[in-house]
Design a protein around this motif. Structure first.
Motif, short mmCIF file in Angstrom:
data_model
loop_
_atom_site.label_atom_id
_atom_site.label_comp_id
_atom_site.label_asym_id
_atom_site.label_seq_id
_atom_site.Cartn_x
_atom_site.Cartn_y
_atom_site.Cartn_z
N LEU A 49 43.35 49.88 39.81
CA LEU A 49 41.92 49.88 40.10
C LEU A 49 41.24 48.65 39.46
O LEU A 49 41.55 48.26 38.35
N HIS A 50 40.31 48.12 40.20
CA HIS A 50 39.55 46.96 39.74
C HIS A 50 38.17 47.45 39.31
O HIS A 50 37.70 48.47 39.80
N VAL A 51 37.52 46.74 38.38
CA VAL A 51 36.20 47.21 37.96
C VAL A 51 35.19 47.22 39.11
O VAL A 51 34.22 47.98 39.09
N GLY A 52 35.44 46.38 40.11
CA GLY A 52 34.59 46.40 41.30
C GLY A 52 34.62 47.74 42.00
O GLY A 52 33.61 48.26 42.46
N ASP A 722 33.68 34.87 31.74
CA ASP A 722 33.46 33.42 31.82
C ASP A 722 32.67 33.00 33.05
O ASP A 722 32.50 31.82 33.32
N GLY A 723 32.21 33.99 33.83
CA GLY A 723 31.40 33.65 35.00
C GLY A 723 32.22 33.34 36.25
O GLY A 723 31.67 33.13 37.31
N ASN A 724 33.55 33.31 36.11
CA ASN A 724 34.41 33.09 37.27
C ASN A 724 34.80 34.42 37.90
O ASN A 724 34.58 35.47 37.31
N LYS A 725 35.39 34.31 39.08
CA LYS A 725 35.93 35.53 39.67
C LYS A 725 37.09 36.01 38.81
O LYS A 725 37.84 35.20 38.25
N MET A 726 37.24 37.32 38.72
CA MET A 726 38.39 37.84 37.98
C MET A 726 39.66 37.56 38.78
O MET A 726 39.69 37.80 39.98
N GLY A 731 43.72 35.19 34.01
CA GLY A 731 43.86 36.07 32.87
C GLY A 731 42.55 36.64 32.36
O GLY A 731 42.40 36.95 31.19
N ASN A 732 41.57 36.74 33.25
CA ASN A 732 40.25 37.22 32.81
C ASN A 732 39.90 38.57 33.43
O ASN A 732 38.74 38.93 33.53
N VAL A 733 40.92 39.29 33.86
CA VAL A 733 40.68 40.56 34.53
C VAL A 733 40.37 41.66 33.50
O VAL A 733 41.03 41.74 32.47
N ASP A 737 41.27 50.92 32.68
CA ASP A 737 42.03 51.77 31.75
C ASP A 737 41.72 51.43 30.29
O ASP A 737 41.53 52.30 29.45
N ASP A 738 41.70 50.12 30.01
CA ASP A 738 41.45 49.69 28.63
C ASP A 738 40.08 50.13 28.15
O ASP A 738 39.91 50.54 27.00
N ILE A 739 39.10 50.04 29.03
CA ILE A 739 37.74 50.40 28.63
C ILE A 739 37.64 51.90 28.40
O ILE A 739 36.99 52.36 27.45
#
Length: 945
Positions: A49-52, A722-726, A731-733, A737-739
């Motif tokens: 799952l993605h945060v989106g 960082d303002g970029n797409k994940m 490595g900015n995804v 689960d972690d949250i």
RNA sequence: GCCGCGGUGGCGGAAUUGGUAGACGCAAGGGACUCAAAAUCCCUCGACCGCAAGGUCAUGAGAGUUCGAUUCUCUCCCGCGGCACCA
């Protein structure tokens, strides 16, 4: 002793309970009004799952829980868009069967979704890869086949060399690369299956209007459908039987058509082979064009190419003049009739082509601008909204400054083109010319019309035609001129009015002027206008002329669409097999219902070979021959996965029906979808296909409605810190689960909603989670210590009571309109107030009810402890929404000078009196009041000017 | 090029039938509690001038309408999304 807020424990407890009690099952027999709330089902990728996803799903979950509390029977299902290339590509690399990969991913997705406490009705879960499901995908295909909505044809199609499959037009990006793989798409001539979505082009366009969808999404669909109303005109080839049909939206410019152009694919070319004296050259050109991709053909800034068909001439049906015929690849074979009439004077592309090959340009339209004026007023019915456009910059005659003139300030304009005599100033030349042309002296113009003159100063960019004009006379309707800096002079365009026209329009005593102005540009004029050089049609306006000229030459009006049929064949394994078999003569037959599902064979290798993997399956071939007879062959392509997702929302109404894709009764009970939320990337693909399926099934009598999604919203992209797409590679995804492990589901849900408006693109900021975390901790603390307080029953001040009722209203309204961010902030404000004033247990209980849809776990826990009923949404009292007194501002000349406390309904006299004695106000009022404004509950405003 | 959406503090963002711009939250600074820290609580927090009272400026830039504009109109700039030989 109050225990600590422990999300992990509470969330597990409540999720278990909800699971065991199947708490969110939609009721089959219910008197309650229904509400179908749907998320776009996810493709279960290996990444999880993605945060989106979390953002959209949280919004619909809040909405669903809220609607249940409001007394609706809610259908809120979830499923899996499970076919697709990633699983197959993974299989190619590792030989793990796609089935296995997919099921694993689904299990992971389901676990993640459940960990967020979403209130899905899991009893209706579907996966498009299950034979139980694709059996009905196939069944629908056969129904479409029977209705002639599915057909097979040989066509130049988009071939993705990386994924080794064909693609739909919708899956090719504008730059000619494949949406999924990024490969440069090639053209291949293949025999493929198509859905005849073009049959519904008109309806798909028409009924968009009634949908509550984001305007931009509707516009995207409109662009994609590309409805264009025009005419089909016929051009005879001189001395032959052959004639060429063209489609045009501008039959008003027919007299300006100076040549014809055929697309290289045009079938008539071969019939004319014998008449064309330079056939070799033409043939070479046609073959070159065939090998060019669409991108090469339309490459940016590319010079147009073409070859004249020597030896033949077409006849312009309007003026019977001969016109040459060309073949050129700027004309597309698949749009309209594949041929055009070229009107270089009034079409940019034709103009460019004509310039390149020296073809004649004949102007047949004069632009016009109609302006109806009353003194100082401009009506809004001008063809172009140039009323406020700066149309010129002048140097004022008497004052030494530059002035920008807006169209609405101008009664008329002319240029002096005659040049300046020796010893004459530009000003004098202007006066002389205007006098000659109009018969009025400039002094009379000033006298009669109250006008101001200006001296033409600058030749703006884009204006070639008036580049050598020496002067111009302006007539201003009023004196509100705007001074301009020298740099700004560069930017402005000037409109041209012919001197004759000026003369004609100058009728004293009336304020109605029709001004005909011409943009002084060099290129073609492509707007509407008044005809000239057009025989008996001279003087007619474009709109009328379109119809009249079409009739005159015996053409017929016609509507054309850009939309093309939907190519659904895929030369891949992991999809629903196309339920077609071929008899020994090669004729296609749909597979009868009793043999569905037509199972996807498992005896295949996954290595791509450029042909469909199903072709390797012995089992499939044997099955086909066993059922249908010797010599029968199976179709070996699978369906585009978008076919599977074009009807899943119907299946949810009746997910386990073994006899039908869904029963009519259940369909018409639950559908259409009341709220649909998903990513904006589906604005054309999925949403258009889903609408097409719905309309087709409606026409076949299966559905009572013809639009599937009444209300649609998109969730905005969540960007990385960082303002970029994940992205994995960056490595900015952020992994949900972690949250959840660190903060818990309630905090994640609340944070995602508090980030900002649902539809907006927003950056992730882990730091901000602290805000909602503190909020829930305070909620917890208050809830667990509540019993030790003596509840103060309704000893509330008017303003606090008003706050409570306003919050009930606001949170409800905000959920309805999906403004979750401001709903959360309203809840925070209420909690702040509760803490400040020592909360009454009643207020706190209502607060919990309001918070329940947002943070269900913690609220259920606290509700259980404090005996709060979460089955009902609290009501507010309209009469208590406003406090009895409030503080309003006092302005003097638009500036805030103080504020006073007043009763809501204080009469004006009282309000003004209170305002005037305010010292900070009084000192600004010593100039004396000219005007006073009082808006009860809002503002007192004095004006001294 | 065309169409659509947007531009507000250090940051995420509030505020529209035009009516106290910056709600709510984050970060930051100061203080209380503590041996100390964390947590928690209190105060400050758009810029500039001023000891203060108060004033000036401020919602991408410029103009317009208005007693009053983040909100309506126009021009321009920037960002994002879509379309792009569709006749």
């Amino acid at each position: 002793m109050a225990q600590m807020y422990n999300p992990k424990e509470i969330e597990r407890k409540w999720q278990d309970r909800w699971e065991k009690s199947a708490a969110f099952t939609a009721e089959d027999n219910s008197q309650k009004p229904k509400q179908y709330i749907l998320d776009m089902f996810p493709y279960p990728s290996g990444e999880g799952l993605h945060v989106g996803h979390v953002e959209g799903y949280t919004a619909t979950d809040i909405y669903s829980r809220y609607k249940r509390m409001k007394g609706f029977n809610v259908l809120h299902p979830m499923g899996w868009d499970a076919f697709g290339l990633p699983a197959e590509n993974y299989a190619i690399k590792t030989s793990v069967a796609p089935q296995e990969t997919t099921d694993k991913s689904i299990n992971n997705f389901r676990r993640q979704i459940k960990a967020l406490g979403f209130s899905y009705d899991w009893s209706r879960e579907v996966g498009t890869h299950n034979p139980d499901y694709y059996r009905w995908t196939q069944w629908l295909f056969t129904k479409f086949f029977e209705k002639g909505l599915v057909y097979k044809k040989k066509a130049l199609v988009n071939w993705d060399p990386v994924d080794q499959t064909v693609l739909a037009n919708e899956q090719v990006l504008p730059d000619g690369t494949a949406e999924r793989s990024g490969a440069k798409v090639e053209k291949k001539d293949l025999e493929q299956w198509f859905f005849k979505i073009t049959d519904y082009a008109n309806e798909l366009e028409d009924s968009l209007e009634q949908l509550d969808w984001p305007e931009s999404t509707k516009i995207n669909q409109r662009n994609w459908i590309g409805r264009s109303e025009g005419a089909e005109l016929e051009f005879k080839i001189d001395g032959h039987q052959v004639s060429i049909k063209v489609f045009t939206t501008r039959s008003d410019t027919l007299f300006g058509a100076t040549y014809l152009v055929l697309a290289p694919e045009h079938p008539e070319l071969l019939n004319l082979k014998l008449q064309i004296t330079n056939w070799d050259e033409v043939e070479t050109y046609i073959n070159e064009a065939k090998n060019k991709s669409d991108i090469d053909r339309s490459a940016d800034g590319k010079e147009k190419t073409g070859v004249e068909l020597k030896g033949i001439m077409a006849i312009n049906p309007a003026n019977k003049e001969e016109m040459p015929v060309w073949v050129a690849d700027y004309v597309l074979g698949h749009y309209g009739t594949g041929a055009i009439m070229a009107v270089p004077a009034h079409d940019e592309r034709d103009y460019e082509f004509a310039q390149r090959f020296g073809l004649p340009v004949r102007q047949v339209l004069e632009p016009f601008y109609t302006q109806e004026t009353e003194p100082g007023k401009v009506k809004k019915d001008m063809p172009y909204d140039h009323r406020n456009a700066i149309i010129a910059v002048v140097k004022h005659w008497s004052e030494d400054k530059y002035i920008a003139l807006k169209w609405k300030q101008v009664a008329w304009v002319t240029f002096v083109t005659g040049g300046i005599e020796e010893g004459q100033t530009a000003e004098e030349a202007a006066k002389m010319e205007i006098e000659q042309e109009t018969g009025y002296t400039s002094a009379e113009l000033v006298e009669d019309y109250g006008l101001i003159h200006g001296l033409f100063y600058h030749v703006p960019k884009k204006v070639n035609r008036v580049a050598h004009a020496q002067a111009l006379l302006f007539a201003l309707k009023n004196d509100s001129r705007q001074e301009v800096s020298a740099e700004e002079l560069e930017k402005h365009e000037v409109l041209w009015l012919s001197a004759e026209e000026l003369k004609r329009q100058l009728t004293p005593g009336t304020h109605q002027h029709t001004l005909r102005l011409m943009l002084g540009t060099q290129g073609p004029y492509i707007g509407p206008g008044i005809l000239n050089n057009s025989g008996t049609f001279d003087g007619m306006q474009s709109e009328e002329a379109k119809q009249k000229i079409t009739e005159f030459v015996g053409g017929k009006t016609k509507t054309t669409y850009r939309l093309r049929d939907w190519l659904i064949s895929r030369q891949r394994y992991w999809g629903a097999p196309i339920p077609i078999v071929y008899d020994p003569e090669g004729k296609a037959h749909s597979i009868p219902e009793e043999h569905l599902p037509w199972m996807l064979p498992t005896d295949v290798e996954f290595k791509p070979t450029g042909t469909s993997p199903l072709g390797q399956s012995k089992e499939l071939l044997e099955r086909t021959e066993r059922i249908f007879g010797k010599g029968w062959r199976p179709e070996i392509d699978t369906m585009d996965t978008f076919v599977c997702s074009s009807w899943y929302f119907l299946r949810f109404a009746d997910a386990h029906n073994k006899k039908e894709f869904a029963s009519k009764e259940e369909l018409n009970k639950w559908l259409p979808v009341d709220l649909y939320v998903g990513g904006a990337e589906h604005t054309v693909l999925h949403l258009l296909y889903g609408r097409f399926f719905t309309k087709a099934l409606h026409d076949m009598g299966y559905l009572a409605f013809d639009e599937p999604f009444l209300r649609l919203r998109h969730q905005g992209l969540i960007l990385a810190v960082d303002g970029n797409k994940m992205s994995k590679s960056k490595g900015n995804v952020v992994n949900p689960d972690d949250i959840i492990v660190e903060y818990g589901a309630d905090i994640l849900r609340l944070y995602m909603m508090f980030m900002g408006p649902l539809e907006q693109m927003k950056p992730w900021n882990t730091q901000n989670i602290a805000g909602v975390q503190r909020f829930l901790e305070r909620v917890w603390r208050l809830g667990t210590t509540l019993r030790t307080n003596e509840p103060k029953l309704e000893a509330k001040s008017s303003s606090q009571e008003a706050l409570l009722h306003r919050t009930i209203k606001k949170v409800g309204d905000d959920i309805e309109s999906l403004k979750m961010n401001t709903a959360v902030s309203a809840l925070m404000i209420l909690l702040n107030e509760c803490e400040k004033e020592e909360v009454s247990s009643d207020t706190y209980k209502i607060f919990l009810q309001l918070l329940a849809p947002f943070a269900p776990h913690i609220v259920h826990e606290l509700a259980e402890k404090n005996g709060v009923d979460l089955a009902k949404w609290p009501a507010y009292d309209e009469s208590k929404l406003v406090a009895k007194t409030l503080i309003i501002g006092v302005q003097v000349d638009g500036k805030l000078r103080g504020s006073i406390e007043l009763a809501v309904d204080a009469p004006q006299a009282e309000a003004l009196a209170a305002a005037r004695v305010h010292p900070a106000v009084a000192k600004w009022l010593n100039k004396g009041e000219k005007k006073v404004f009082y808006v009860p509950g809002k503002i007192v405003s004095f004006s001294t000017v």
